[in-house]
Write an enzyme that holds these catalytic residues in place. Structure first.
Site, PDB file in Angstrom:
ATOM      1  N   HIS A 107      88.557  69.999 -39.411  1.00 45.11           N
ATOM      2  CA  HIS A 107      89.333  68.856 -38.959  1.00 45.11           C
ATOM      3  C   HIS A 107      90.489  69.344 -38.100  1.00 45.11           C
ATOM      4  O   HIS A 107      91.315  70.143 -38.539  1.00 45.11           O
ATOM      5  CB  HIS A 107      89.856  68.050 -40.149  1.00 45.11           C
ATOM      6  CG  HIS A 107      88.839  67.115 -40.711  1.00 45.11           C
ATOM      7  ND1 HIS A 107      89.177  65.985 -41.425  1.00 45.11           N
ATOM      8  CD2 HIS A 107      87.492  67.128 -40.666  1.00 45.11           C
ATOM      9  CE1 HIS A 107      88.077  65.345 -41.789  1.00 45.11           C
ATOM     10  NE2 HIS A 107      87.041  66.029 -41.348  1.00 45.11           N
ATOM     11  N   PRO A 126      99.104  64.461 -54.688  1.00 45.45           N
ATOM     12  CA  PRO A 126      98.011  64.852 -53.785  1.00 45.45           C
ATOM     13  C   PRO A 126      98.191  64.402 -52.346  1.00 45.45           C
ATOM     14  O   PRO A 126      97.366  64.748 -51.492  1.00 45.45           O
ATOM     15  CB  PRO A 126      96.787  64.185 -54.420  1.00 45.45           C
ATOM     16  CG  PRO A 126      97.338  63.011 -55.174  1.00 45.45           C
ATOM     17  CD  PRO A 126      98.677  63.452 -55.671  1.00 45.45           C
TER      18      PRO A 126
END
Length: 389
Positions: free
Chosen positions: A72, A292
């Site tokens: 990515h 997260p």
């Protein structure tokens, strides 16, 4: 039994340390409370920083990751029914890898078996003795039978609820914690991702994240109340709420399907200091936890492993102790930066129960500044792909 390094915890950080040391001729034994099948059944994050990717390759377990992982170059951030792109490659020259933690762990277990590395499963009653002496040892039970391992060092990779951190006396240990007033409801579905990159979305209904594991396996999250249970949310209700929290162009392209896993994770920031006591070294969740939002949990564990691996290597190969002596300071310096990034990103994207109108305006100003300012995007990208070790 005797070994050079006892590693408590058979998750990815403990296995990675064991694999790295094994390839340098340093003997280890890994103690795991559960079974291999149980460990591989845990659903965790899958965004790997460039440093983690390099460690996997150095450990000789990067082939499947390189073949099946997704590179990515950036990420998408959305608010007010619009989105913008943060280009990691342009700002930092590096990228991140999407490769699930379960797959990382499977690769490491396969490598340990191929090299006949010692992993003991279903251990109970693990106790660390003499960590502050020159002759530590670890005792544990398997099927009611007590075992003992004498060693040079102990690596505590056994998570937040493990015994390693608790072994450090309270007179030595100091803990810092922030508990967030919300959780993440996440589902896994055998559907194609809604976008080729991750979408982080701020909305007046709360945060949402569109992620993926591979081309036909997607992971989605929505911010939820801590009082919620996964049973409170059927699949249709989840998909409807997710669509409300992401821009319409993505909601229109969302392919839904039955969830194959559904869970709620609370969010917290946590750090314990120091990360070393005598010959005991804490790694990963045993020493620190991040929300997260910034994709830092597994990656901060990897940076700990980097510092500890090189410290042990210098000690065993050259007799140099500086790497071990500086381990806690180096690890914590990087951990606190990751904590800051995760905390700041969480604050920018989530809605808090007690948020005032002023707070919401400040949040929007943060998002607009990130959208419009190239330097801000560079800082965000540097933190996301991972600060240098």
């Amino acid at each position: 039994m005797r070994t050079q390094v006892v590693i408590i915890g058979g998750g990815p950080s403990g296995l990675l340390l064991s694999q790295l040391l094994h390839r340098k001729g340093i003997d280890t034994v890994v103690l795991e409370r559960k079974t291999r099948q149980y460990v591989l059944g845990r659903i965790r994050a899958g965004i790997l920083e460039v440093g983690f990717v390099d460690l996997m390759r150095e450990a000789g377990v990067g082939a499947r990751m390189d073949n099946e992982g997704f590179i990515h170059d950036g990420t998408v951030i959305a608010f007010d029914n619009e989105d913008f792109h943060v280009d990691f490659k342009r700002h930092t020259g590096t990228t991140v890898m999407v490769y699930g933690q379960t797959e990382v762990t499977r690769d490491l277990y396969d490598a340990r078996e191929a090299m006949e590395g010692k992993v003991v499963f279903n251990v109970d009653g693990v106790t660390i003795h003499g960590a502050d002496s020159d002759a530590p040892h670890v005792t544990y039970f398997v099927d009611g039978v007590e075992h003992r391992i004498d060693c040079d060092y102990v690596a505590g990779c056994d998570g937040f609820h493990g015994v390693s951190r608790q072994t450090i006396p309270l007179s030595v240990r100091r803990e810092y914690e922030k508990v967030y007033p919300f959780g993440w409801l996440g589902i896994l579905s055998e559907t194609p991702p809604v976008h080729e990159e991750l979408i982080y979305s701020n909305s007046d209904r709360g945060f949402a994240l569109c992620s993926m594991r591979n081309a036909n396996l997607s992971r989605y999250y929505i911010q939820c109340s801590l009082s919620d249970s996964p049973d409170d949310w059927d699949d249709a209700g989840f998909w409807e709420e997710l669509k409300r929290r992401i821009p319409e162009e993505h909601a229109d392209n969302l392919i839904t399907g039955p969830s194959i896993e559904k869970s709620i994770a609370p969010l917290r920031s946590f750090v314990t200091e120091p990360m070393r006591w005598g010959r005991l070294f804490l790694c990963g969740d045993a020493a620190h936890i991040v929300p997260p939002t910034g994709a830092k949990g597994l990656n901060t564990a990897a940076s700990d492993i980097h510092y500890l691996y090189h410290g042990l290597l210098a000690k065993y190969q050259d007799g140099e102790a500086e790497g071990l002596d500086s381990y806690s300071g180096k690890a914590l310096a990087r951990v606190w930066k990751a904590e800051r990034f995760s905390w700041a990103t969480t604050n920018m994207l989530h809605r808090y129960p007690d948020q005032s109108e002023f707070d919401i305006k400040m949040q929007r100003a943060d998002l607009e500044f990130l959208r419009d300012n190239d330097s801000a995007q560079k800082v965000f990208a540097e933190n996301y792909v991972g600060l240098p070790y």
